[in-house]
Scaffold this active site. Structure first.
Site, PDB file in Angstrom:
ATOM      1  N   GLU A  35     -25.542 -31.405 -24.184  1.00  0.00           N
ATOM      2  CA  GLU A  35     -26.016 -31.625 -22.824  1.00  0.00           C
ATOM      3  C   GLU A  35     -24.808 -31.690 -21.897  1.00  0.00           C
ATOM      4  O   GLU A  35     -23.677 -31.433 -22.314  1.00  0.00           O
ATOM      5  CB  GLU A  35     -26.816 -32.937 -22.741  1.00  0.00           C
ATOM      6  CG  GLU A  35     -26.024 -34.147 -23.210  1.00  0.00           C
ATOM      7  CD  GLU A  35     -26.839 -35.414 -23.291  1.00  0.00           C
ATOM      8  OE1 GLU A  35     -28.049 -35.368 -23.006  1.00  0.00           O
ATOM      9  OE2 GLU A  35     -26.268 -36.456 -23.645  1.00  0.00           O
ATOM     10  N   ASP A  91     -21.311 -39.844 -16.652  1.00  0.00           N
ATOM     11  CA  ASP A  91     -21.331 -38.380 -16.530  1.00  0.00           C
ATOM     12  C   ASP A  91     -20.427 -37.889 -15.402  1.00  0.00           C
ATOM     13  O   ASP A  91     -20.860 -37.128 -14.531  1.00  0.00           O
ATOM     14  CB  ASP A  91     -22.764 -37.895 -16.272  1.00  0.00           C
ATOM     15  CG  ASP A  91     -23.788 -38.561 -17.177  1.00  0.00           C
ATOM     16  OD1 ASP A  91     -23.482 -38.731 -18.359  1.00  0.00           O
ATOM     17  OD2 ASP A  91     -24.877 -38.918 -16.683  1.00  0.00           O
TER      18      ASP A  91
END
Length: 549
Positions: free
Chosen positions: A221, A48
């Site tokens: 997300e 991420d």
């Protein structure tokens, strides 16, 4: 041991520390030396990733979950060559909050820091992240390589993850976030709320601005919030981690309505699930996107893609598909540098690649003045079926698809059943350890499948070894063994070997099929344990750890 070299290193510590910035990997470097690069630009588990740019300097952070220190800070001058310069959570997760410190004193696999964002605003760097069990947190600093502030809980609650702020031209601040179904029991929606101008607390309730439920955009997300040419942009992944793609959505108002398009997908390439990352516009007028690719046991590695805005949308890679080799971004940089992997342990400062499995305690271990790092045996509950909850493992990420990691160590034992060695850690793990039994050491291969499910270990005895040395004067004499331990990684497998002289290595059991950890890749390093009780601790004395082809 390296006593003379250690004394020298202590005398010239500033020189040693600055020299760490020139580390060049022998097993993976994305810079081809001819003006091009080859993905991944970081072939290690920086899940991420997000990035910001200030002039010629780029700063990257990534999810660190329960690993300590947390929130790694990487620096680059060209988006291709990266080095680890710091951690924003240096010692204790949530320092200053006794409730959360206690929670993270034991391993919280998969919890903690999820999908952070890093931003630069009016002379200050900010990192926001969501802890799915505790809420939204923020740290800040004026110097990314220096000390960061103590974490501030911006929004308390469960299920809030993947947060990113946006300071608008009028000074107003907005925050976008995703939601964890495991805590909130809903997901695949993105929400936006307004914050105060300082970004320290919400001043409005959240508004759902995107809903991926029941569509190909499920599991949306990891949103990042931007503004460009009067448009508000949210860039986020959808479709699932190993199989998904990257979305871009735009609106004229921060609360939408947003239109969206897929701007990066696997297509005909071998780069699966190319998504979740950060966009930067450089001082040279170029646009780039850093994202991850899920490589299972190797973790989520970082790729760099060019971005083309000519259509009014940020089309990434080559016509929306990932590139593998491409011309480097324009920059003033001319140095090849990579995240550090090897460690001679000659400095009082441990290498920046290492992390513990929980909040650091001094009884875990510490550097010595002898050119070593000492890791004391953790007093492990004998009722535990495996090593899943041992907090004092000193671990680092795997740096390439193929490499050899060799450690020279001395194990010192004060009592029977004390153990230490090297480990490849994940949901499944395998370790090569020496264990004291009487006045000898047993060399053992310890393997566990589904460690996270509480499954027991299997143990294979490889050899019986005599001590290298025995204490003669001590009220509780110990015995010592000097040994070299090696892990050879290839095609997602790990072969263990050992040597008593550092020259001739022997196989230590069957090849182990590596497996990822909880939301992270497999990690390698040192393990040091013993049964709980009142005996004096034994310890692993790591002389060096070297990563080679």
């Amino acid at each position: 041991m390296k006593k003379l070299s250690t004394i020298f290193a202590l005398l010239v510590l500033p020189m040693v520390m600055s020299a760490q910035g020139s580390y060049r990997s022998q097993v993976w470097s994305p810079d081809n030396g001819n003006g091009t690069f080859t993905n991944p630009v970081i072939n290690a588990d920086y899940s991420d990733p997000d990035v910001c740019v200030v002039g010629d300097d780029y700063y990257l952070t990534a999810s660190s979950f329960q690993c300590i220190p947390g929130l790694p800070i990487l620096h680059s001058r060209d988006l291709v060559n990266w080095e680890i310069i710091n951690y924003a959570l240096p010692a204790e997760l949530y320092e200053g909050d006794s409730r959360l410190i206690e929670q993270f004193n034991t391993p919280q696999h998969g919890n903690g820091v999820w999908a952070p964002s890093i931003r630069y605003h009016e002379g200050t760097f900010y990192i926001y992240w969501g802890d799915p069990d505790n809420g939204v947190f923020m740290v800040k600093t004026e110097n990314p390589a220096g000390r960061w502030s103590k974490p501030l809980c911006v929004i308390e609650g469960k299920g809030l993850i993947d947060t990113c702020p946006l300071w608008d031209e009028d000074g107003r601040c907005y925050l976008v976030n995703g939601w964890a179904n495991s805590r909130s029991r809903f997901a695949s929606v993105l929400t936006v709320r307004e914050m105060n101008a300082e970004g320290t607390q919400p001043i409005s309730n959240p508004v759902i601005v995107f809903d991926g439920n029941g569509t190909e955009n499920r599991t949306c997300e990891g949103p990042k919030f931007y503004k460009r040419d009067g448009w508000y942009w949210i860039m986020c992944p959808a479709g699932g981690v190993p199989t998904g793609f990257q979305l871009a959505m735009r609106a004229k108002l921060p609360y939408g309505p947003y239109e969206h398009k897929i701007v990066l997908a696997q297509g005909k390439t071998a780069v699966n699930g190319p998504h979740q990352g950060g966009w930067v516009h450089t001082k040279y007028g170029e646009d780039w996107f850093l994202h991850f690719q899920d490589k299972e046991c190797y973790g989520r590695v970082v790729h760099l893609q060019p971005v083309d805005w000519s259509s009014g949308w940020p089309v990434m890679g080559k016509k929306g598909e990932p590139v593998l080799t491409y011309p480097k971004p324009k920059s003033i940089a001319n140095t090849i540098v990579n995240p550090v992997e090897s460690d001679e342990f000659d400095s009082p400062c441990i290498g920046k690649q290492w992390q513990w499995q929980a909040n650091y305690q001094e009884t875990f271990g510490m550097p010595t003045a002898f050119g070593t790092f000492r890791i004391f045996n953790f007093k492990h509950d004998t009722a535990s079926p495996n090593l899943w909850d041992v907090p004092n493992m000193l671990l680092q990420k795997t740096p390439a698809d193929e490499f050899t990691a060799t450690a020279k160590l001395r194990f010192t034992s004060k009592a029977d059943n004390q153990m230490g060695g090297v480990i490849m850690m994940g949901l499944d793990y395998s370790a090569l350890m020496v264990k004291r039994v009487g006045d000898e050491f047993l060399l053992l291969r310890t393997t566990c499948k589904a460690a996270d499910k509480g499954k027991p270990e299997t143990v294979e005895q490889i050899a019986t070894l005599k001590p290298t040395e025995k204490d003669k004067i001590d009220y509780k004499p110990g015995i010592h063994i000097d040994i070299y331990m090696r892990m050879v990684v290839k095609d997602g497998t790990c072969q263990f070997l050992y040597s008593t002289n550092g020259k001739k290595y022997q196989s230590a059991g069957d090849t182990f099929k590596m497996r990822e950890g909880k939301w992270i890749g497999a990690k390698m390093g040192f393990v040091s344990v013993e049964p709980d009780g009142n005996t004096d601790r034994g310890w692993v004395e790591a002389d060096w750890f070297r990563v080679t082809p």
